[in-house]
Write a protein that holds these residues in place. Structure first.
Motif, PDB file in Angstrom:
ATOM      1  N   GLU A  65      27.908  -9.347  32.699  1.00  0.00           N
ATOM      2  CA  GLU A  65      27.043  -8.568  31.798  1.00  0.00           C
ATOM      3  C   GLU A  65      27.898  -7.714  30.863  1.00  0.00           C
ATOM      4  OE1 GLU A  65      23.405  -5.255  31.957  1.00  0.00           O
ATOM      5  OE2 GLU A  65      24.237  -6.073  33.822  1.00  0.00           O
ATOM      6  N   TYR A  66      28.933  -7.090  31.428  1.00  0.00           N
ATOM      7  CA  TYR A  66      29.850  -6.277  30.613  1.00  0.00           C
ATOM      8  C   TYR A  66      30.493  -7.128  29.527  1.00  0.00           C
ATOM      9  CZ  TYR A  66      34.335  -4.263  29.235  1.00  0.00           C
ATOM     10  OH  TYR A  66      35.412  -3.830  28.492  1.00  0.00           O
ATOM     11  N   GLU A  67      30.925  -8.334  29.890  1.00  0.00           N
ATOM     12  CA  GLU A  67      31.613  -9.190  28.928  1.00  0.00           C
ATOM     13  C   GLU A  67      30.699  -9.572  27.765  1.00  0.00           C
ATOM     14  OE1 GLU A  67      34.935 -12.520  29.090  1.00  0.00           O
ATOM     15  OE2 GLU A  67      33.175 -13.095  30.269  1.00  0.00           O
ATOM     16  N   GLU A  68      29.484  -9.951  28.073  1.00  0.00           N
ATOM     17  CA  GLU A  68      28.548 -10.341  27.013  1.00  0.00           C
ATOM     18  C   GLU A  68      28.213  -9.156  26.106  1.00  0.00           C
ATOM     19  OE1 GLU A  68      27.741 -13.398  26.263  1.00  0.00           O
ATOM     20  OE2 GLU A  68      28.940 -14.061  27.969  1.00  0.00           O
ATOM     21  N   ASN A  69      27.953  -8.002  26.702  1.00  0.00           N
ATOM     22  CA  ASN A  69      27.619  -6.814  25.911  1.00  0.00           C
ATOM     23  C   ASN A  69      28.791  -6.372  25.036  1.00  0.00           C
ATOM     24  OD1 ASN A  69      25.076  -6.714  27.061  1.00  0.00           O
ATOM     25  ND2 ASN A  69      25.628  -5.208  28.607  1.00  0.00           N
ATOM     26  N   THR A  70      29.994  -6.431  25.596  1.00  0.00           N
ATOM     27  CA  THR A  70      31.182  -6.012  24.846  1.00  0.00           C
ATOM     28  C   THR A  70      31.450  -6.956  23.685  1.00  0.00           C
ATOM     29  OG1 THR A  70      32.156  -5.045  26.844  1.00  0.00           O
ATOM     30  CG2 THR A  70      33.654  -5.497  25.012  1.00  0.00           C
ATOM     31  N   TYR A  71      31.298  -8.238  23.933  1.00  0.00           N
ATOM     32  CA  TYR A  71      31.510  -9.227  22.866  1.00  0.00           C
ATOM     33  C   TYR A  71      30.545  -8.973  21.707  1.00  0.00           C
ATOM     34  CZ  TYR A  71      31.743 -13.735  20.459  1.00  0.00           C
ATOM     35  OH  TYR A  71      31.885 -14.715  19.509  1.00  0.00           O
TER      36      TYR A  71
END
Length: 306
Positions: free
Chosen positions: A266-272
């Motif tokens: 979830e962090y990766e998608e939001n950060t991207y």
């Protein structure tokens, strides 16, 4: 010594300087001199990386790097590796003098490498001191952010682009917004590293994960501290930072119980998404070539496996 410490890694930083310069030139064919110059800067960044890693492995007592024994672990090397690291750093000044002494941005390059080395050393200092105290109550997202901003983001993300900008005749003070985005990208990159240290296959990663046994202020342990109950907190207190396979296994099991793999995704998608929006935001006032540079960087690391 050079072959062992400069080759065999991801080599993302050096080529990123070349890619950045090519994108800043907006597709114009690079001259042979330009190729030699920007390649030399790329190798200076890899030399800096080699220097950092040789000393970092000694300080952390690591065993493997890039799928091979750490340089200082070789019988013929030992603590000679300390001086080898110093040699790697001093080669940068030799390379810059050889290729850039007559350029108007020569002093800017020297100051850039000195500044980034200082920032990285500060990040390493915070990391080592925090780890040495062995007090989980002092671990937080803000402390983690400070460590990775200084220890990783400046030299891994800002430095390659800054080198390309200087060679393109740009003033670095005019690119503060791009720098801010690159630092955020660098923090994302280190969070990936923290995740892969625990969850990646060591054969793919090229090294064994050590963050748990080394009591590192990892993104994963910070997330665990924010989510665990009293019983789980006790497991963390009793096992985190213990150089024992059974203790490490208990922490890894706890991470899985807390579903930190899902938290990371979830962090990766939001950060991207946030980074793409920042790059394209009109208020950021980034030129099209600079947007292309930043997107190129982001695509290289998005969902990487090692």
């Amino acid at each position: 010594m050079l072959d062992h410490n400069l080759l065999g890694g991801k080599l993302t930083r050096g080529p990123s300087a070349i890619d950045s310069y090519s994108l800043l030139k907006e597709g114009k064919q690079l001259t042979s001199e330009e190729i030699i110059l920007i390649s030399s800067l790329g190798w200076c960044i890899e030399w800096l990386q080699g220097y950092f890693l040789v000393h970092d492995d000694i300080m952390d007592g690591s065993s493997k790097r890039r799928g091979r024994p750490c340089w200082f672990r070789l019988d013929k090397v030992g603590m000679i590796a300390v001086n080898d690291g110093v040699l790697l750093r001093n080669h940068i000044a030799v390379i810059l003098k050889q290729h850039f002494r007559g350029k108007p941005y020569y002093v800017d390059l020297l100051e850039l490498f000195n500044e980034v080395e200082y920032q990285t050393a500060c990040g390493q200092m915070i990391d080592l001191i925090t780890t040495q105290e062995k007090d989980l109550s002092k671990y937080s997202l803000s402390i983690h952010g400070r460590i990775v901003q200084y220890k990783t983001a400046y030299y891994s993300f800002y430095l390659p682009v800054a080198c390309a900008l200087l060679m393109a005749g740009e003033n670095l003070d005019n690119h503060a917004n791009a720098k801010d985005i690159l630092i955020k990208m660098g923090i994302y990159f280190q969070v990936q590293d923290d995740y892969l240290d625990c969850f990646a296959d060591p054969q793919v990663l090229g090294k064994n994960g050590t963050d748990i046994k080394d009591f590192k202020c990892s993104w994963l342990v910070v997330q665990a501290l924010e989510r665990c109950n009293e019983e789980q907190k006790k497991i963390l207190d009793e096992n985190y930072g213990i150089d024992d396979k059974a203790c490490v296994a208990k922490i890894e099991a706890l991470y899985k119980d807390l579903k930190l793999e899902d938290v990371y995704r979830e962090y990766e998608e939001n950060t991207y998404e946030e980074l793409i929006n920042s790059i394209e935001d009109e208020e950021t006032k980034l030129s099209k070539p600079m947007q292309a540079v930043l997107k190129s960087f982001l695509e290289k690391i998005y969902k990487r496996q090692k």
